[in-house]
Design a protein around this motif. Structure first.
Motif, PDB file in Angstrom:
ATOM      1  N   GLU A  24      98.776  78.824  27.965  1.00  0.00           N
ATOM      2  CA  GLU A  24      98.674  80.266  27.708  1.00  0.00           C
ATOM      3  C   GLU A  24      97.421  80.837  28.359  1.00  0.00           C
ATOM      4  N   ASP A  25      96.299  80.146  28.211  1.00  0.00           N
ATOM      5  CA  ASP A  25      95.045  80.616  28.804  1.00  0.00           C
ATOM      6  C   ASP A  25      95.076  80.578  30.331  1.00  0.00           C
ATOM      7  N   LEU A  26      95.949  79.742  30.894  1.00  0.00           N
ATOM      8  CA  LEU A  26      95.998  79.584  32.349  1.00  0.00           C
ATOM      9  C   LEU A  26      97.226  80.241  32.983  1.00  0.00           C
ATOM     10  N   ALA A  27      97.984  80.985  32.201  1.00  0.00           N
ATOM     11  CA  ALA A  27      99.231  81.580  32.689  1.00  0.00           C
ATOM     12  C   ALA A  27      99.017  82.533  33.866  1.00  0.00           C
ATOM     13  N   ASP A  28      97.859  83.192  33.923  1.00  0.00           N
ATOM     14  CA  ASP A  28      97.587  84.147  35.002  1.00  0.00           C
ATOM     15  C   ASP A  28      97.015  83.494  36.248  1.00  0.00           C
ATOM     16  N   GLY A  29      96.920  82.187  36.238  1.00  0.00           N
ATOM     17  CA  GLY A  29      96.415  81.474  37.404  1.00  0.00           C
ATOM     18  C   GLY A  29      95.304  80.525  37.027  1.00  0.00           C
ATOM     19  N   VAL A  30      95.147  79.542  37.867  1.00  0.00           N
ATOM     20  CA  VAL A  30      94.197  78.462  37.647  1.00  0.00           C
ATOM     21  C   VAL A  30      93.243  78.406  38.826  1.00  0.00           C
ATOM     22  N   VAL A  31      91.981  78.197  38.539  1.00  0.00           N
ATOM     23  CA  VAL A  31      90.991  77.979  39.591  1.00  0.00           C
ATOM     24  C   VAL A  31      90.420  76.583  39.393  1.00  0.00           C
ATOM     25  N   LEU A  32      90.601  75.751  40.407  1.00  0.00           N
ATOM     26  CA  LEU A  32      90.082  74.386  40.405  1.00  0.00           C
ATOM     27  C   LEU A  32      88.887  74.317  41.340  1.00  0.00           C
ATOM     28  N   THR A  33      87.884  73.526  40.982  1.00  0.00           N
ATOM     29  CA  THR A  33      86.769  73.292  41.884  1.00  0.00           C
ATOM     30  C   THR A  33      86.056  72.005  41.497  1.00  0.00           C
ATOM     31  N   ARG A  34      85.106  71.612  42.332  1.00  0.00           N
ATOM     32  CA  ARG A  34      84.324  70.410  42.052  1.00  0.00           C
ATOM     33  C   ARG A  34      83.444  70.643  40.832  1.00  0.00           C
ATOM     34  N   GLY A  35      83.350  69.623  39.996  1.00  0.00           N
ATOM     35  CA  GLY A  35      82.465  69.660  38.848  1.00  0.00           C
ATOM     36  C   GLY A  35      81.428  68.561  38.959  1.00  0.00           C
ATOM     37  N   GLN A  36      80.526  68.545  37.997  1.00  0.00           N
ATOM     38  CA  GLN A  36      79.516  67.500  37.968  1.00  0.00           C
ATOM     39  C   GLN A  36      80.152  66.186  37.521  1.00  0.00           C
ATOM     40  N   GLU A  37      79.457  65.097  37.770  1.00  0.00           N
ATOM     41  CA  GLU A  37      79.909  63.744  37.438  1.00  0.00           C
ATOM     42  C   GLU A  37      81.255  63.392  38.067  1.00  0.00           C
ATOM     43  N   ARG A  38      81.569  64.029  39.178  1.00  0.00           N
ATOM     44  CA  ARG A  38      82.785  63.736  39.953  1.00  0.00           C
ATOM     45  C   ARG A  38      84.083  64.009  39.208  1.00  0.00           C
ATOM     46  N   CYS A  39      84.072  65.049  38.371  1.00  0.00           N
ATOM     47  CA  CYS A  39      85.312  65.524  37.769  1.00  0.00           C
ATOM     48  C   CYS A  39      85.663  66.844  38.447  1.00  0.00           C
ATOM     49  N   LEU A  40      86.795  67.406  38.067  1.00  0.00           N
ATOM     50  CA  LEU A  40      87.164  68.740  38.544  1.00  0.00           C
ATOM     51  C   LEU A  40      87.075  69.710  37.384  1.00  0.00           C
ATOM     52  N   TYR A  41      86.597  70.910  37.658  1.00  0.00           N
ATOM     53  CA  TYR A  41      86.582  71.965  36.664  1.00  0.00           C
ATOM     54  C   TYR A  41      87.854  72.791  36.828  1.00  0.00           C
ATOM     55  N   VAL A  42      88.429  73.188  35.699  1.00  0.00           N
ATOM     56  CA  VAL A  42      89.630  74.015  35.666  1.00  0.00           C
ATOM     57  C   VAL A  42      89.289  75.267  34.872  1.00  0.00           C
ATOM     58  N   PHE A  43      89.335  76.412  35.544  1.00  0.00           N
ATOM     59  CA  PHE A  43      89.027  77.696  34.916  1.00  0.00           C
ATOM     60  C   PHE A  43      90.254  78.596  34.935  1.00  0.00           C
ATOM     61  N   SER A  44      90.336  79.493  33.962  1.00  0.00           N
ATOM     62  CA  SER A  44      91.276  80.604  34.085  1.00  0.00           C
ATOM     63  C   SER A  44      90.697  81.537  35.146  1.00  0.00           C
ATOM     64  N   ARG A  45      91.519  82.399  35.704  1.00  0.00           N
ATOM     65  CA  ARG A  45      91.004  83.352  36.695  1.00  0.00           C
ATOM     66  C   ARG A  45      89.929  84.249  36.091  1.00  0.00           C
ATOM     67  N   ALA A  46      90.157  84.713  34.876  1.00  0.00           N
ATOM     68  CA  ALA A  46      89.183  85.616  34.238  1.00  0.00           C
ATOM     69  C   ALA A  46      87.846  84.919  34.035  1.00  0.00           C
ATOM     70  N   THR A  47      87.861  83.707  33.537  1.00  0.00           N
ATOM     71  CA  THR A  47      86.611  82.984  33.309  1.00  0.00           C
ATOM     72  C   THR A  47      85.913  82.688  34.623  1.00  0.00           C
ATOM     73  N   PHE A  48      86.693  82.362  35.657  1.00  0.00           N
ATOM     74  CA  PHE A  48      86.067  82.089  36.948  1.00  0.00           C
ATOM     75  C   PHE A  48      85.389  83.344  37.496  1.00  0.00           C
ATOM     76  N   GLY A  49      85.953  84.507  37.217  1.00  0.00           N
ATOM     77  CA  GLY A  49      85.291  85.755  37.610  1.00  0.00           C
ATOM     78  C   GLY A  49      83.915  85.874  36.967  1.00  0.00           C
ATOM     79  N   ASP A  50      83.813  85.454  35.700  1.00  0.00           N
ATOM     80  CA  ASP A  50      82.508  85.465  35.022  1.00  0.00           C
ATOM     81  C   ASP A  50      81.547  84.475  35.686  1.00  0.00           C
ATOM     82  N   VAL A  51      82.054  83.316  36.062  1.00  0.00           N
ATOM     83  CA  VAL A  51      81.227  82.306  36.747  1.00  0.00           C
ATOM     84  C   VAL A  51      80.707  82.870  38.063  1.00  0.00           C
ATOM     85  N   LEU A  52      81.582  83.534  38.819  1.00  0.00           N
ATOM     86  CA  LEU A  52      81.159  84.136  40.090  1.00  0.00           C
ATOM     87  C   LEU A  52      80.048  85.157  39.888  1.00  0.00           C
ATOM     88  N   GLU A  53      80.162  85.950  38.840  1.00  0.00           N
ATOM     89  CA  GLU A  53      79.121  86.947  38.556  1.00  0.00           C
ATOM     90  C   GLU A  53      77.777  86.267  38.301  1.00  0.00           C
TER      91      GLU A  53
END
Length: 143
Positions: A24-53
């Motif tokens: 439900e939280d990811l229904a509008d799209g998913v943003v994947l990127t590199r994370g620390q400790e060699r994992c991947l981070y998965v953000f909702s589009r809205a949350t990733f917008g906050d990260v970009l800011e």
């Protein structure tokens, strides 16, 4: 909100089925990127917008900030979950995180993390005792 630990599989096409509780939280799209400790981070589009800011507030004169932004943002992949809740994990991100068939997806509050199961098990075993025995305030006001 992303919580819990899940163990989906990576299919032959490089897709992972997102945990049903996350969809439900990811229904509008998913943003994947590199994370620390060699994992991947998965953000909702809205949350990733906050990260970009927040990233935009970093000083351009800080070499460390520029390098972090380059690495973090150059790995971004925007994905749309299909009807089964699957998203494709690009090869460059699978390679970065060492992902094979066995995955562990954990909830980390405002994001999920995708780990190779052996890497997660190793990380967890290494950090579990330190977490259990923490005797100082790590996050102000939490306990």
């Amino acid at each position: 909100m992303f919580l819990g630990t899940h163990t989906p599989k990576l299919d032959d096409k490089g897709r992972v089925i997102l945990p049903a509780k996350f969809r439900e939280d990811l229904a509008d799209g998913v943003v994947l990127t590199r994370g620390q400790e060699r994992c991947l981070y998965v953000f909702s589009r809205a949350t990733f917008g906050d990260v970009l800011e927040k990233l935009r507030t970093a000083s351009l004169t800080s070499k460390t900030a520029r390098e972090y932004q380059r690495f973090f943002l150059s790995g971004v992949s925007e994905e749309e979950p299909d009807k089964q809740g699957r998203v494709t994990v690009p090869a460059v991100l699978r390679q970065y995180a060492g992902l094979d068939r066995e995955l562990t997806v954990i909830g980390s509050g405002d994001r999920a993390e995708i780990w190779s199961t052996p890497a997660w098990n190793s990380y967890y075993a290494e950090k579990e005792d330190a977490f259990a025995n923490t005797d100082e305030e790590v996050i102000p006001g939490l306990f």
